[in-house]
Scaffold this motif. Structure first.
Motif, PDB file in Angstrom:
ATOM      1  N   VAL A  30      -0.665   1.894   0.722  1.00 35.47           N
ATOM      2  CA  VAL A  30       0.003   1.000  -0.226  1.00 35.47           C
ATOM      3  C   VAL A  30      -0.974  -0.126  -0.536  1.00 35.47           C
ATOM      4  O   VAL A  30      -1.359  -0.879   0.353  1.00 35.47           O
ATOM      5  N   GLU A  31      -1.386  -0.221  -1.776  1.00 34.01           N
ATOM      6  CA  GLU A  31      -2.372  -1.223  -2.181  1.00 34.01           C
ATOM      7  C   GLU A  31      -1.731  -2.611  -2.238  1.00 34.01           C
ATOM      8  O   GLU A  31      -0.859  -2.860  -3.066  1.00 34.01           O
ATOM      9  N   LEU A  32      -2.157  -3.473  -1.356  1.00 38.94           N
ATOM     10  CA  LEU A  32      -1.683  -4.849  -1.337  1.00 38.94           C
ATOM     11  C   LEU A  32      -2.879  -5.790  -1.350  1.00 38.94           C
ATOM     12  O   LEU A  32      -3.931  -5.479  -0.796  1.00 38.94           O
ATOM     13  N   ASN A  37      -4.429  -1.974   6.010  1.00 33.79           N
ATOM     14  CA  ASN A  37      -3.847  -0.948   6.870  1.00 33.79           C
ATOM     15  C   ASN A  37      -2.344  -0.797   6.653  1.00 33.79           C
ATOM     16  O   ASN A  37      -1.595  -0.456   7.575  1.00 33.79           O
ATOM     17  N   PHE A  38      -1.890  -1.069   5.432  1.00 33.17           N
ATOM     18  CA  PHE A  38      -0.480  -0.924   5.087  1.00 33.17           C
ATOM     19  C   PHE A  38      -0.287   0.483   4.533  1.00 33.17           C
ATOM     20  O   PHE A  38      -0.817   0.827   3.483  1.00 33.17           O
ATOM     21  N   ARG A  39       0.467   1.306   5.256  1.00 34.21           N
ATOM     22  CA  ARG A  39       0.607   2.701   4.855  1.00 34.21           C
ATOM     23  C   ARG A  39       1.958   3.305   5.216  1.00 34.21           C
ATOM     24  O   ARG A  39       2.642   2.836   6.123  1.00 34.21           O
ATOM     25  N   ASP A  40       2.277   4.340   4.491  1.00 29.87           N
ATOM     26  CA  ASP A  40       3.535   5.054   4.635  1.00 29.87           C
ATOM     27  C   ASP A  40       3.408   6.087   5.756  1.00 29.87           C
ATOM     28  O   ASP A  40       2.419   6.814   5.825  1.00 29.87           O
ATOM     29  N   ASP A  68       2.620 -12.931  -4.336  1.00 28.03           N
ATOM     30  CA  ASP A  68       3.872 -12.684  -5.057  1.00 28.03           C
ATOM     31  C   ASP A  68       3.921 -11.243  -5.556  1.00 28.03           C
ATOM     32  O   ASP A  68       4.976 -10.602  -5.534  1.00 28.03           O
ATOM     33  N   GLN A  69       2.782 -10.737  -5.991  1.00 31.21           N
ATOM     34  CA  GLN A  69       2.711  -9.353  -6.459  1.00 31.21           C
ATOM     35  C   GLN A  69       2.974  -8.383  -5.306  1.00 31.21           C
ATOM     36  O   GLN A  69       3.647  -7.366  -5.487  1.00 31.21           O
ATOM     37  N   ASP A  70       2.450  -8.727  -4.121  1.00 32.81           N
ATOM     38  CA  ASP A  70       2.710  -7.900  -2.937  1.00 32.81           C
ATOM     39  C   ASP A  70       4.198  -7.864  -2.617  1.00 32.81           C
ATOM     40  O   ASP A  70       4.757  -6.805  -2.306  1.00 32.81           O
ATOM     41  N   LEU A  71       4.826  -9.013  -2.684  1.00 40.55           N
ATOM     42  CA  LEU A  71       6.254  -9.087  -2.387  1.00 40.55           C
ATOM     43  C   LEU A  71       7.058  -8.258  -3.384  1.00 40.55           C
ATOM     44  O   LEU A  71       8.069  -7.641  -3.016  1.00 40.55           O
ATOM     45  N   ALA A  72       6.610  -8.240  -4.621  1.00 41.44           N
ATOM     46  CA  ALA A  72       7.278  -7.422  -5.634  1.00 41.44           C
ATOM     47  C   ALA A  72       7.136  -5.942  -5.283  1.00 41.44           C
ATOM     48  O   ALA A  72       8.080  -5.158  -5.444  1.00 41.44           O
ATOM     49  N   THR A  73       5.963  -5.560  -4.772  1.00 43.15           N
ATOM     50  CA  THR A  73       5.735  -4.175  -4.355  1.00 43.15           C
ATOM     51  C   THR A  73       6.664  -3.805  -3.208  1.00 43.15           C
ATOM     52  O   THR A  73       7.243  -2.714  -3.186  1.00 43.15           O
TER      53      THR A  73
END
Length: 272
Positions: A30-32, A37-40, A68-73
């Motif tokens: 997940v691109e943040l 290392n954020f992944r499903d 803020d964009q990360d939080l939207a994701t």
């Protein structure tokens, strides 16, 4: 000639492994902007042919710098549960930045002595033995991960959860391993997910190792051992659990408190 062939085979194996990880990353990462290392954890195949559901459980490193964009994701992915595996001081110094009304829980068991552990690397020439000792210590595992499994069991079907520590590789790695094991994922696959942190954290690991050498005066080889994940590290946890409790299944049942009904519920919720 034999050495040349073996070297060539090793290079091919490494290339194949990296290529596989790149392909896997395309669907898992997940691109943040503010977290690595954020992944499903979805998509893994279980021993009986089921698959872990996509978009339900995520693992990550530090989450204090989300934009803020990360939080939207996160909102788009319906991530409404946050399990923080860091210590009390770690979480105070860099509190998670999450969307309003996120169900947050801190699971600090065994993590408040991380600073002391880092100091123990000074003067050492190899970090593997210390890391293996760390992974072999099962004292705090149940208290750390019992709330994690509790949140997974309580989470509504239409919500998702993220769990993390600071680097997203050790405490998070063990948590992911125990979860995937409880869902019936083969150990080889569990290990692949664990070792993938070396891929997802490549740039960050290089940066951290340099800082440890420069500012903490830690041996370069030791620093590289500390920032990496290695098969023998996670093996040490599973070996210690089996030695002390007979099996991982018995450990999850008697120490983490997962009943047969709980395991059945976890599989019903997170497998397809």
């Amino acid at each position: 000639m034999k050495k040349i062939i073996l070297s060539a085979l090793a290079i091919i194996a490494l290339y194949s492994s990296v290529s596989a990880q790149v392909a896997d990353s395309a669907k898992r990462k997940v691109e943040l902007q503010g977290a690595v290392n954020f992944r499903d954890l979805g998509g893994y195949t279980t021993k009986d042919g089921h698959h872990v559901k996509w978009g339900k459980i995520y693992r990550s490193a530090d989450m204090s710098k989300l934009t803020d964009q990360d939080l939207a994701t996160l909102a788009e992915r319906k991530i409404a549960y946050d399990v923080d595996l860091r210590g009390t001081q770690e979480s105070k110094q860099a509190p998670d930045r999450m969307n309003p009304n996120t169900d947050y829980i801190l699971c600090p068991a065994g993590s408040d002595n991380v600073g002391n552990m880092m100091q123990s690397f000074k003067g050492k020439t190899h970090g593997d033995s210390i890391m293996v000792d760390y992974y072999s210590n099962t004292t705090y595992l149940a208290d750390r991960y019992k709330p994690f499994f509790g949140k997974l069991l309580a989470m509504p079907e239409d919500k998702s959860l993220v769990f993390h520590c600071t680097a997203g590789k050790d405490r998070t790695g063990i948590g992911a391993a125990l979860l995937l094991y409880s869902l019936g994922v083969p150990y080889e696959t569990i290990m692949n997910d664990y070792e993938a942190s070396n891929y997802y954290r490549a740039a960050e690991n290089e940066k951290m190792a340099k800082q440890m050498v420069q500012f903490m005066k830690i041996n370069e080889g030791v620093a590289k051992d500390v920032v990496a994940v290695k098969k023998e590290y996670l093996d040490a946890t599973f070996t210690a659990i089996k030695k002390q409790y007979g099996s991982v299944d018995n450990y999850l049942k008697t120490q983490v408190g997962l009943t047969d009904e709980n395991i059945t519920e976890l599989k019903a919720k997170f497998l397809e």
